[in-house]
Design a protein around this motif. Structure first.
Motif, PDB file in Angstrom:
ATOM      1  N   THR A  41      -3.503  -4.482  -1.396  1.00 48.56           N
ATOM      2  CA  THR A  41      -4.650  -5.103  -0.740  1.00 48.56           C
ATOM      3  C   THR A  41      -5.921  -4.617  -1.417  1.00 48.56           C
ATOM      4  O   THR A  41      -6.161  -3.409  -1.504  1.00 48.56           O
ATOM      5  CB  THR A  41      -4.696  -4.760   0.758  1.00 48.56           C
TER       6      THR A  41
ATOM      7  N   ARG B 261      -4.852  -9.876  -0.466  1.00 54.50           N
ATOM      8  CA  ARG B 261      -3.493  -9.347  -0.372  1.00 54.50           C
ATOM      9  C   ARG B 261      -2.675 -10.027  -1.454  1.00 54.50           C
ATOM     10  O   ARG B 261      -2.361 -11.218  -1.376  1.00 54.50           O
ATOM     11  CB  ARG B 261      -2.912  -9.645   1.007  1.00 54.50           C
TER      12      ARG B 261
ATOM     13  N   ASN C  47      -9.785  -4.456  -1.112  1.00 55.71           N
ATOM     14  CA  ASN C  47     -10.855  -4.575  -0.128  1.00 55.71           C
ATOM     15  C   ASN C  47     -12.199  -4.672  -0.830  1.00 55.71           C
ATOM     16  O   ASN C  47     -12.555  -3.795  -1.631  1.00 55.71           O
ATOM     17  CB  ASN C  47     -10.865  -3.357   0.804  1.00 55.71           C
TER      18      ASN C  47
ATOM     19  N   PRO D 293       3.163  -5.553  -3.368  1.00 58.50           N
ATOM     20  CA  PRO D 293       1.911  -6.071  -2.787  1.00 58.50           C
ATOM     21  C   PRO D 293       0.868  -4.968  -2.634  1.00 58.50           C
ATOM     22  O   PRO D 293       1.177  -3.832  -2.279  1.00 58.50           O
ATOM     23  CB  PRO D 293       2.358  -6.602  -1.417  1.00 58.50           C
TER      24      PRO D 293
ATOM     25  N   PRO E 232      -3.047  -6.177   6.159  1.00 55.50           N
ATOM     26  CA  PRO E 232      -2.137  -5.034   6.060  1.00 55.50           C
ATOM     27  C   PRO E 232      -2.071  -4.212   7.340  1.00 55.50           C
ATOM     28  O   PRO E 232      -1.102  -3.486   7.570  1.00 55.50           O
ATOM     29  CB  PRO E 232      -2.741  -4.218   4.916  1.00 55.50           C
TER      30      PRO E 232
ATOM     31  N   THR F 264       0.351 -14.338  -1.617  1.00 54.60           N
ATOM     32  CA  THR F 264      -1.097 -14.122  -1.689  1.00 54.60           C
ATOM     33  C   THR F 264      -1.764 -14.582  -0.392  1.00 54.60           C
ATOM     34  O   THR F 264      -1.480 -15.667   0.112  1.00 54.60           O
ATOM     35  CB  THR F 264      -1.708 -14.896  -2.868  1.00 54.60           C
TER      36      THR F 264
ATOM     37  N   GLY G 277      -1.114 -11.684   6.285  1.00 52.18           N
ATOM     38  CA  GLY G 277      -2.007 -11.370   5.189  1.00 52.18           C
ATOM     39  C   GLY G 277      -2.863 -10.149   5.421  1.00 52.18           C
ATOM     40  O   GLY G 277      -3.468  -9.629   4.486  1.00 52.18           O
TER      41      GLY G 277
END
Length: 207
Positions: free
Chosen positions: A107, A99, A109, A105, A11, A87, A9
Motif C-alpha cells: 500500500t 493498493r 500512502n 501487495p 489495508p 489494484t 482495497g
C-alpha cells in the motif's frame, strides 16, 4: 469502521475522523493496451506472419507465428487481468492510497498535502489516467510503483492511476480533495469544472 465492513482495497480500518471519498481500479483492457502494449505486440506478430506467408507463398506458413502470437497476447491479457484485480485506488479526505502488487501487495500512502499537482489524460474509450506530481523531498521508487507510475519519470517518479473507466469522476473528486486539503476553494462537483482545476502542466499525462 469495523473489520467486517472494511471496504475492499483498504489495508486496515481508517483512523477515526478520516472519511473515504472514492475508490476505483484499472480496467483490464486499458492496462493490456497501455501498460503491456497489447496492440503493438499484436501488430508485430501480424507483420511477421504476413512476411512469412509472402516468403513461403502460402498462407498456412504463417499459422505457427499466429499461434505463437495468440499465446503471447493471452499471457499479456492474463497479466493485465491479474494487475487490475489486485489494484485498488482509495481517496480519503487526508490521503490517496494505492493498493498494488500481484504476488506481494503493498500500500502506497500519499498524504494530500504532499501532492503538488495532478493531471488527466482522456482516451477515446472514455477511460483516462491521472498522474500525481509529488512535492520535492517525497521519495518513491519507480520499480515499487510500476506499472502505476508515469512512464519515463525515473529520477522523480510520479504515481499514476492507470486505465480508469471513471477517470472524469476520479479527477473531479481528487481535485476537490486537493483543494480542500490546501485551503483553496473547492471546484464545482461536475467533472468538467473540477478537471479544469487540475494544474495544466500535467495535462499531457502518460507522455
Amino acid at each position: 469502521m469495523s473489520d467486517d465492513v472494511l471496504p475492499r482495497g483498504l489495508p486496515a480500518p481508517l483512523p477515526p475522523g478520516e472519511r473515504l471519498i472514492w475508490q476505483g481500479r484499472p480496467g483490464t483492457l486499458g492496462l493490456a493496451r497501455r501498460v503491456f502494449h497489447l496492440d503493438l505486440v499484436a501488430a508485430y506478430f501480424a507483420l511477421l506472419a504476413l512476411i512469412e506467408a509472402v516468403s513461403a507463398g502460402r498462407a498456412a506458413a504463417a499459422l505457427p507465428l499466429l499461434g505463437l502470437g495468440a499465446a503471447g497476447l493471452a499471457v499479456l491479457l492474463a497479466l493485465a487481468w491479474c494487475s487490475a484485480r489486485t489494484t485498488h485506488y482509495s481517496l480519503t479526505d487526508r490521503r490517496l492510497m494505492l493498493r498494488i502488487g500481484i504476488a506481494l501487495p503493498i500500500t502506497v500512502n500519499l498524504p494530500l498535502h504532499q501532492i503538488e499537482a495532478a493531471g488527466l489524460r482522456r482516451f477515446a474509450d472514455g477511460s483516462g489516467e491521472i498522474p500525481l506530481l509529488l512535492k520535492a523531498g517525497t521519495r518513491l521508487a519507480y520499480l515499487h510503483l510500476w506499472p502505476h507510475a508515469r512512464p519515463w519519470r525515473l529520477t522523480r517518479p510520479e504515481p499514476m492511476l492507470r486505465a480508469l473507466p471513471d477517470a472524469d469522476e476520479a479527477a473531479a473528486r481528487i481535485a476537490a480533495a486537493l483543494a480542500a486539503a490546501n485551503g483553496q476553494p473547492v471546484p464545482g462537483w461536475s467533472p468538467a469544472a473540477a478537471t479544469a482545476a487540475l494544474p495544466g502542466h500535467l495535462a499531457a499525462a502518460g507522455s
